[in-house]
Design a protein around this motif. Sequence first.
Motif, PDB file in Angstrom:
ATOM      1  N   VAL A   1      66.741  -4.116 -80.880  1.00  0.00           N
ATOM      2  CA  VAL A   1      68.084  -3.732 -81.300  1.00  0.00           C
ATOM      3  C   VAL A   1      68.037  -2.728 -81.692  1.00  0.00           C
ATOM      4  O   VAL A   1      68.651  -1.591 -80.704  1.00  0.00           O
ATOM      5  N   ASP A   2      69.988  -2.973 -81.404  1.00  0.00           N
ATOM      6  CA  ASP A   2      70.511  -1.960 -81.032  1.00  0.00           C
ATOM      7  C   ASP A   2      70.503  -0.109 -81.740  1.00  0.00           C
ATOM      8  O   ASP A   2      69.717  -0.864 -83.496  1.00  0.00           O
ATOM      9  N   SER A   3      69.781   0.890 -81.542  1.00  0.00           N
ATOM     10  CA  SER A   3      69.403   1.776 -81.872  1.00  0.00           C
ATOM     11  C   SER A   3      69.944   2.249 -83.517  1.00  0.00           C
ATOM     12  O   SER A   3      70.033   3.875 -84.179  1.00  0.00           O
TER      13      SER A   3
ATOM     14  N   THR B   1      46.932  -1.945 -86.827  1.00  0.00           N
ATOM     15  CA  THR B   1      47.025  -2.025 -88.723  1.00  0.00           C
ATOM     16  C   THR B   1      46.177  -1.908 -89.190  1.00  0.00           C
ATOM     17  O   THR B   1      45.354  -2.951 -90.013  1.00  0.00           O
ATOM     18  N   LEU B   2      46.425  -0.406 -89.812  1.00  0.00           N
ATOM     19  CA  LEU B   2      45.432   0.193 -91.025  1.00  0.00           C
ATOM     20  C   LEU B   2      45.868  -0.091 -92.558  1.00  0.00           C
ATOM     21  O   LEU B   2      45.591  -0.321 -93.673  1.00  0.00           O
ATOM     22  N   PHE B   3      47.610   0.822 -92.646  1.00  0.00           N
ATOM     23  CA  PHE B   3      48.115   0.187 -93.826  1.00  0.00           C
ATOM     24  C   PHE B   3      49.670  -0.791 -94.210  1.00  0.00           C
ATOM     25  O   PHE B   3      48.943  -1.853 -94.271  1.00  0.00           O
ATOM     26  N   PHE B   4      50.184  -0.697 -92.763  1.00  0.00           N
ATOM     27  CA  PHE B   4      51.175  -1.407 -92.453  1.00  0.00           C
ATOM     28  C   PHE B   4      51.907  -1.145 -91.271  1.00  0.00           C
ATOM     29  O   PHE B   4      51.836   0.583 -91.052  1.00  0.00           O
ATOM     30  N   ASP B   5      53.140  -1.717 -90.745  1.00  0.00           N
ATOM     31  CA  ASP B   5      54.316  -1.224 -89.605  1.00  0.00           C
ATOM     32  C   ASP B   5      55.459  -1.057 -90.755  1.00  0.00           C
ATOM     33  O   ASP B   5      55.625  -1.930 -91.405  1.00  0.00           O
ATOM     34  N   PHE B   6      56.576  -0.236 -90.726  1.00  0.00           N
ATOM     35  CA  PHE B   6      57.253  -0.348 -91.140  1.00  0.00           C
ATOM     36  C   PHE B   6      58.629  -0.518 -90.138  1.00  0.00           C
ATOM     37  O   PHE B   6      58.881   0.711 -89.029  1.00  0.00           O
ATOM     38  N   LEU B   7      59.971  -0.992 -90.633  1.00  0.00           N
ATOM     39  CA  LEU B   7      61.262  -0.848 -89.510  1.00  0.00           C
ATOM     40  C   LEU B   7      62.217  -1.568 -90.575  1.00  0.00           C
ATOM     41  O   LEU B   7      62.444  -2.383 -90.990  1.00  0.00           O
ATOM     42  N   PRO B   8      63.172  -0.563 -90.888  1.00  0.00           N
ATOM     43  CA  PRO B   8      64.399  -0.393 -91.463  1.00  0.00           C
ATOM     44  C   PRO B   8      65.508  -1.318 -90.292  1.00  0.00           C
ATOM     45  O   PRO B   8      65.633  -0.948 -90.037  1.00  0.00           O
TER      46      PRO B   8
END
Lengths: 192, 163
Positions: A36-38, A54-61
């Motif tokens: 995706v475009d930065s 993964t310990l807790f979560f990964d997150f990407l907006p």
Amino acid sequence: MALINYASREINCKLIYYGPGLGGKTTCLKYIYSKVDSRIRGKLISLATELDRTLFFDFLPVDLGTVRGFKIRFHLYTVPGQIFYNASRRLILKGVDGLLFVADSQIERMDENLESMENLHQNLAVHSLKLAELPLVFQYNKRDLPNIVSVEELEKALNPDSAPYFECVATEGIGIFESLKAVGKKVLRSLH
Amino acid sequence: MIFGSTSIFEEEFWSIHESLGRLIKNANTDTVLLIDKAGQLITSAGNTSNLDLSSFCSLSAADFAATDQLASLIGEREFTTLFHQGEQENIYISLVGERVILAVLFSSRSNLGLVRIRVKQTADELSKIFSRIFMKIEEQSKAPYLDESFTKEAEDELDRLLG
């Protein structure tokens, strides 16, 4: 729980990748991040163990752009797939707007798929949510491997309500954007 | 239908902003963020230019949620506040009305005692505002502006972006 801010004209939705450990959830997020475009995506946050699990979560907006003055943003999360991180999984489900269930197509991983689905039902119940009432798509991952369950069998075992499904090879990006678009549209429809 | 969504309306939004502005001034803090429990930013006040807001909000909500679970493990109903102390900057996180999270960033220009007192006052104000917001949400059967054609345009945008 989508957050609609009429003053700042923003709509934020939370989409979660769920499924068994080592099924490809984090790979999906990393692929989206890389393609995706930065300018429209934020930082990829990974709370992982030293061994990159993964310990807790990964997150990407990801920003979808502006529609009639409303800035729409998807917050993509993964949960830890390993059984013993259930407390973390349950927390991440708080406020979920849409789900992508990433199943591992390998025959020997079928029990883990079923276990993860059962666990999803239980964890949603804690938040007074039902899977059948949430926007949901399935990603049948690792379709490139030799020893895999047929799509028909996966459908029968995991998807009784016939939610949309996509055959996926997360390491090559196959099926990732199609799945995200499908669940994204369902989430947008659930807003009105 | 509004599927469990939270709507922040103009009138309440500006009331929230005024309240956060007072907190910044009275507690001598640098930045204040109001975050929903799902990790999404409702609004902020003060200096946020060097802050990755999305990351900060998702981590704060997760931090708070994890702490809440720790509380239940030791038989507490909840921990209502969290404090992280750094060499230069500190973070004070507090639950407001069991619904939203207030995160305050402050440096040595302020102190924990002052922040704690001022946050309590602000939390009371915000609780009242959010009670009004949730009453309005209950009265509404549809989200204003988000009709069929809006959804169609948003879907087209999704297609355009993700190919």
